[in-house]
Write a protein that holds these residues in place. Sequence first.
Motif, PDB file in Angstrom:
ATOM      1  N   UNK A   1      -8.489   4.798  16.061  1.00 38.15           N
ATOM      2  CA  UNK A   1      -9.798   4.156  16.152  1.00 38.15           C
ATOM      3  C   UNK A   1     -10.106   3.283  14.947  1.00 38.15           C
ATOM      4  N   UNK A   2      -9.090   3.026  14.108  1.00 43.23           N
ATOM      5  CA  UNK A   2      -9.241   2.231  12.882  1.00 43.23           C
ATOM      6  C   UNK A   2     -10.112   2.927  11.845  1.00 43.23           C
ATOM      7  N   UNK A   3     -10.223   4.247  11.955  1.00 45.26           N
ATOM      8  CA  UNK A   3     -10.962   5.012  10.959  1.00 45.26           C
ATOM      9  C   UNK A   3     -10.077   5.253   9.741  1.00 45.26           C
ATOM     10  N   UNK A   4     -10.615   4.982   8.562  1.00 48.81           N
ATOM     11  CA  UNK A   4      -9.855   5.127   7.325  1.00 48.81           C
ATOM     12  C   UNK A   4      -9.549   6.589   7.045  1.00 48.81           C
ATOM     13  N   UNK A   5      -8.270   6.891   6.852  1.00 50.53           N
ATOM     14  CA  UNK A   5      -7.829   8.247   6.550  1.00 50.53           C
ATOM     15  C   UNK A   5      -7.468   8.376   5.073  1.00 50.53           C
ATOM     16  N   UNK A   6      -6.794   7.360   4.532  1.00 52.81           N
ATOM     17  CA  UNK A   6      -6.388   7.387   3.125  1.00 52.81           C
ATOM     18  C   UNK A   6      -6.142   5.957   2.666  1.00 52.81           C
ATOM     19  N   UNK A   7      -6.213   5.733   1.361  1.00 56.18           N
ATOM     20  CA  UNK A   7      -5.983   4.397   0.802  1.00 56.18           C
ATOM     21  C   UNK A   7      -5.355   4.534  -0.579  1.00 56.18           C
ATOM     22  N   UNK A   8      -4.474   3.578  -0.935  1.00 53.87           N
ATOM     23  CA  UNK A   8      -3.925   3.604  -2.279  1.00 53.87           C
ATOM     24  C   UNK A   8      -4.900   2.912  -3.237  1.00 53.87           C
TER      25      UNK A   8
END
Length: 395
Positions: free
Chosen positions: A207-214
Amino acid sequence: MALRGLSGAEFVRAVSQVGEVIDAAALSPERWQDVCAAFQALRPDVRVIFQGHDRLAPYAMPLAGAGWEDIDFEPYFLHFASRNPWLGIWKEMATSQVALADALLPRRVLETTEFYNDWLKPMGRADMALGLKIAHERDRVAFFCVHYDGRSHERTNEVLAPVMQALAARMRRALDCNRAVLRGQHATPSDGLMQHLLDPAFIVNADCKLVAANAAAEALIDSGMLINVRARDIVSFGLPEIDARFSRSVQATCARYPGGAGGHAEFAVEWAGTRLSVSVLPLASNLHSLAWRGPLPYFSPAVTALVILRALPPDRSDVVVRFRERYRLTEQEARITSALRLGGSLVDIAKELGVTYETARAHIKSAFGKTGTHNQRELLALLLAEGARPPESTM
C-alpha cells in the motif's frame, strides 16, 4: 453444554482458565505461548501450534506452540513446510468453526504424502488434528491446531473441541488487539544492507506505507523535497501521475512470491528541474527468525518493496518547459504531453492526472493543433526531438 469428555463444572473451569490467558495475550502478544500451554494442560499428550500464513510466503509460520521439540522444526523449515498438504485446506475451512482434520483431508490421502511419512509420522503424537481458523483477511490466515495420537482421538476430541469452540471468538478478539499493540512493528529485511546504501532507500508495503528508511531517505523526507510521508505513513512524490505510477510499480512488485518470475520496476521522474531514477525491487521478509515469538509475522508482509532513488544528470535544460514555450501550450496541455513519455493510453494518463478522459482528450487535441501534429505518436516524436535539440537553438 457438558460433553462426555468434561463435566459441566470442568468445562466451565477450563474455558475460564484458558480464556484468562487468551485475554492476557491480547495485550501481551508474546503470551500466545502461554495460550498454547494452557490448551496442552487439558490433554498433556497433545502438541499445540498457532500458525500464520500469507499467500506470498512459501510456508506457514509457527507463531507459538507447546509440546514440540526444536529439532522437529529444523527439517520443517528446510524441506517439509512447503509440502504441508493441510495448508490450502485450512484456508478453505469456515472461520471460527472447529474442524477435525480427517474430515477435511481423508486419512488415506494424508498417508500417501511425503509430509506425513517422512516428518509427521516419525515424530509421533501428531498424526491427527483439530483445527480452528481464527482469522482470514485477504490472502492471510491465522489458524490454531491441536495435534495428537490417533489412538486417543475420541477422548481428545471430546475434551478439546468444545473448549476450542467456546473460545474461538475470544481468540479472534485477542488477535485483533495484537494488531493495535504491534502496529508499526514489522520484520524489516535487509535493514543492515539498506543502511550501507549511499542513495536514499526505503522499504514500503504493497500500500506504499513506509516500513523502514535509511539515513539518506530520512534526510530527504525531513527536507520536504521530492518525497514526503502523508497520513497513514503513505509515501508520496507530490504529483498524482507520479504517485499513481509508483503505486502500480509497488503493487506489482509486492505481488511476487519468493522465487517467482518477474523483474523489478524502474522508471524516471522529472519535475522542477530534477530528474530521478526510481527503482522498486522485491524483498522477501526474513520471518524465519521470528518463529515461535508471537503473532508479529502474521502482521508483517511476506514481500515488501525496496525503493532506491538515484539522481540523474540534468537534462538539456527543461525539455517540457522549452516545448511548452515554443508551442505556447497551457500547463495542462504540457503535463499531458509530458505524460506520453511514460507510456500508457490516454485513459491511463487521464487517471494519473486526476482528470476525466474527455478533458484529457480535449487538451491533447488542442496540443495537436498548436504543434501541427495529428496523433500521439507524432506529438511524442516532436517532444523527443525537442530533447535532442541543443538549448541554444531555441533562442
